[in-house]
Enzyme design. Structure first.
Site, mmCIF file in Angstrom:
data_model
loop_
_atom_site.group_PDB
_atom_site.id
_atom_site.type_symbol
_atom_site.label_atom_id
_atom_site.label_comp_id
_atom_site.label_asym_id
_atom_site.label_seq_id
_atom_site.Cartn_x
_atom_site.Cartn_y
_atom_site.Cartn_z
ATOM 1 N N SER A 1 9.589 -4.335 -4.544
ATOM 2 C CA SER A 1 8.326 -4.393 -3.818
ATOM 3 C C SER A 1 7.781 -2.997 -3.525
ATOM 4 O O SER A 1 7.165 -2.751 -2.491
ATOM 5 C CB SER A 1 8.486 -5.184 -2.512
ATOM 6 O OG SER A 1 7.244 -5.534 -1.976
ATOM 7 N N LYS B 1 1.887 -8.837 -3.851
ATOM 8 C CA LYS B 1 2.389 -8.288 -5.120
ATOM 9 C C LYS B 1 2.356 -9.333 -6.240
ATOM 10 O O LYS B 1 2.257 -8.978 -7.407
ATOM 11 C CB LYS B 1 3.796 -7.733 -4.937
ATOM 12 C CG LYS B 1 3.845 -6.694 -3.811
ATOM 13 C CD LYS B 1 4.120 -5.347 -4.258
ATOM 14 C CE LYS B 1 4.208 -4.265 -3.224
ATOM 15 N NZ LYS B 1 4.344 -4.524 -1.823
ATOM 16 N N SER C 1 6.144 -8.461 -0.192
ATOM 17 C CA SER C 1 4.751 -8.806 0.045
ATOM 18 C C SER C 1 4.281 -9.832 -0.974
ATOM 19 O O SER C 1 4.424 -9.658 -2.173
ATOM 20 C CB SER C 1 3.897 -7.540 -0.046
ATOM 21 O OG SER C 1 2.547 -7.852 -0.156
#
Length: 183
Positions: free
Chosen positions: A65, A4, A1
């Site tokens: 992640s 992040k 993502s």
């Protein structure tokens, strides 16, 4: 993502400002534990009430992640995910990111968060244009080049160094040297 990256930025900023250190303990909340229970997502199975250091959680987030680690860090930095999301949107504006909107720290669709939708509606999702993603990546690397010490780790084995998680943390960047699935 890509969301992040903003979490990485804000955690590094909190460390720089002395609000956190790599050794700061972080207690896992009910919400972070809920995120750890979501099938089909990246997670390190954090248990409610367990404590991890900022460095352990940051490693899990940057390498794997891990969404549960991300929530735990967001709550530690801001006191709640709702306040952290406000920080994310404020930082985006400060950096000149004009086509971004954050509704949670993980980048998961709000529809997956059940009763933990703190910002927006269950139909909302984080959004960042390619240009804004580049702006954020550039700002992160320029201000906090140490982030590469984490994002360049190809794999963390269970019980390894800052890993100590019950899952093998395999970086999603298969182009890293020595990546177990790379060429």
């Amino acid at each position: 993502s890509m969301s992040k990256m903003m979490v990485e930025y804000l955690v590094m900023e909190a460390i720089e400002e002395g609000k956190l250190s790599w050794d700061t303990p972080v207690a896992v909340s009910e919400y972070a534990h809920y995120i750890a229970s979501l099938d089909g997502t990246s997670r390190v199975w954090l248990a409610q009430g367990e404590e991890r250091t900022v460095k352990e959680l940051y490693t899990a987030m940057a390498v794997y992640s891990a969404n549960d680690a991300t929530v735990a860090l967001a709550e530690k930095v801001a006191g709640s995910e709702k306040q952290f999301v406000q920080m994310m949107n404020d930082k985006a504006a400060q950096l000149g990111m004009t086509n971004s909107r954050f509704v949670n720290s993980t980048g998961l669709p709000n529809s997956m968060l059940g009763s933990y939708v703190h910002t927006g509606s269950p139909q909302d999702e984080n959004a960042m244009s390619a240009r804004d993603t580049a702006i954020l990546a550039r700002a992160l690397l320029a201000k906090y080049p140490d982030v590469l010490q984490f994002s360049s780790i190809p794999v963390v084995e269970p019980g390894d160094g800052e890993g100590r998680f019950p899952v093998r943390l395999i970086n999603f960047n298969w182009m890293l040297p020595d990546h177990p699935y790379g060429n």
